[in-house]
Scaffold this motif. Structure first.
Motif, mmCIF file in Angstrom:
data_model
loop_
_atom_site.group_PDB
_atom_site.id
_atom_site.type_symbol
_atom_site.label_atom_id
_atom_site.label_comp_id
_atom_site.label_asym_id
_atom_site.label_seq_id
_atom_site.Cartn_x
_atom_site.Cartn_y
_atom_site.Cartn_z
ATOM 1 N N LEU A 65 0.842 -1.196 0.000
ATOM 2 C CA LEU A 65 0.000 0.000 0.000
ATOM 3 C C LEU A 65 0.876 1.244 0.000
ATOM 4 N N ARG A 93 -0.886 6.721 -5.561
ATOM 5 C CA ARG A 93 -1.548 7.760 -6.370
ATOM 6 C C ARG A 93 -0.623 8.321 -7.439
ATOM 7 N N ILE A 124 -6.222 6.952 -2.277
ATOM 8 C CA ILE A 124 -6.943 6.218 -1.227
ATOM 9 C C ILE A 124 -7.363 7.122 -0.072
ATOM 10 N N GLU A 125 -6.853 8.354 -0.033
ATOM 11 C CA GLU A 125 -7.261 9.258 1.042
ATOM 12 C C GLU A 125 -8.548 9.998 0.711
ATOM 13 N N ALA A 144 -12.355 6.388 -3.727
ATOM 14 C CA ALA A 144 -12.888 5.086 -3.320
ATOM 15 C C ALA A 144 -11.741 4.117 -3.033
ATOM 16 N N TRP A 145 -11.986 3.205 -2.115
ATOM 17 C CA TRP A 145 -11.020 2.136 -1.825
ATOM 18 C C TRP A 145 -11.016 1.187 -3.028
ATOM 19 N N GLU A 200 -12.052 -3.258 -2.775
ATOM 20 C CA GLU A 200 -13.257 -3.647 -2.041
ATOM 21 C C GLU A 200 -13.437 -5.168 -2.054
ATOM 22 N N LEU A 230 -7.775 5.138 7.274
ATOM 23 C CA LEU A 230 -7.685 3.890 6.505
ATOM 24 C C LEU A 230 -7.424 2.663 7.370
ATOM 25 N N ARG A 263 -9.750 -0.259 6.844
ATOM 26 C CA ARG A 263 -9.572 -0.834 5.509
ATOM 27 C C ARG A 263 -8.332 -1.717 5.449
ATOM 28 N N ILE A 264 -7.246 -1.199 6.022
ATOM 29 C CA ILE A 264 -5.980 -1.941 5.967
ATOM 30 C C ILE A 264 -6.123 -3.260 6.718
ATOM 31 N N SER A 278 -8.129 -5.881 5.004
ATOM 32 C CA SER A 278 -7.536 -6.441 3.784
ATOM 33 C C SER A 278 -6.638 -7.641 4.068
#
Length: 197
Positions: A43, A66, A87-88, A91-92, A95, A112, A115-116, A119
């Motif tokens: 990431l 990015r 990602i900030e 959209a993630w 998904e 995040l 999310r992290i 994952s």
């Protein structure tokens, strides 16, 4: 004339490998716990210093960043999956996807965290290393938003099996970091102890 190994690149006009800094010793040490062929998420992968290393270990790497130019250089000479995403703010991009390991270095965006962690597949590894409080005495980043608070990685990984955790000053360049290697529980039963690399 074929070159089965893309490292180092045979063509002088490419500049992709000359500036890739060495991977973090934390990542090289604990990525040894990931069986070959498994899926790894890098990431905020940047120039791909860890993505390239992980691929060389026989792992399937997905990188997210990015910076389109950095990803383009990875796309041009590696077989990984490279996703350009903000990602900030956006959209993630992953998904519903799970990885056998998630690697994050020198990156912190607290919203995040869920999310992290989500994952990482059950039984999978999180390898995380970034700047911590105290780094402002040595340089950037110096804003609290981008610096881990004391013990923060341990709090984030509460309930996980922590294999190793370090916090303190590293040299050349001088910087204050926290780093963790933690395994997500598989379910109710405790995990057997992990042999240390």
């Amino acid at each position: 004339m074929t070159h089965p190994h893309p490292h180092p690149h045979p063509h002088p006009h490419t500049h992709t490998h000359t500036h890739t800094p060495a991977p973090s010793p934390w990542i090289t040490r604990f990525s040894a716990l990931i069986p070959a062929g498994r899926q790894v998420l890098d990431l905020a992968c940047g120039q791909g210093r860890h993505a390239r290393y992980l691929q060389a270990q026989g792992l399937q790497v997905t990188g997210v960043d990015r910076d389109g130019a950095a990803l383009q250089s990875l796309q041009s000479d590696t077989a990984g999956e490279w996703l350009q995403a903000d990602i900030e703010n956006g959209a993630w991009p992953l998904e519903g996807r799970l990885f056998d390991a998630v690697v994050v270095t020198n990156y912190l965006w607290r919203p995040l965290w869920p999310r992290i962690l989500a994952s990482v597949a059950p039984g999978g590894l999180l390898l995380y290393e970034t700047f911590a409080q105290g780094n402002e005495a040595y340089g950037k980043p110096s804003r609290p938003d981008f610096l881990l608070q004391p013990g923060e990685l341990l709090q984030v990984c509460a309930g996980w099996s922590v294999i190793a955790y370090e916090a303190g000053l590293l040299r050349s360049p001088e910087r204050v970091v926290q780093r963790i290697a933690a395994r997500r529980p598989r379910g109710e039963s405790p995990l057997p102890a992990t042999p240390l690399p």
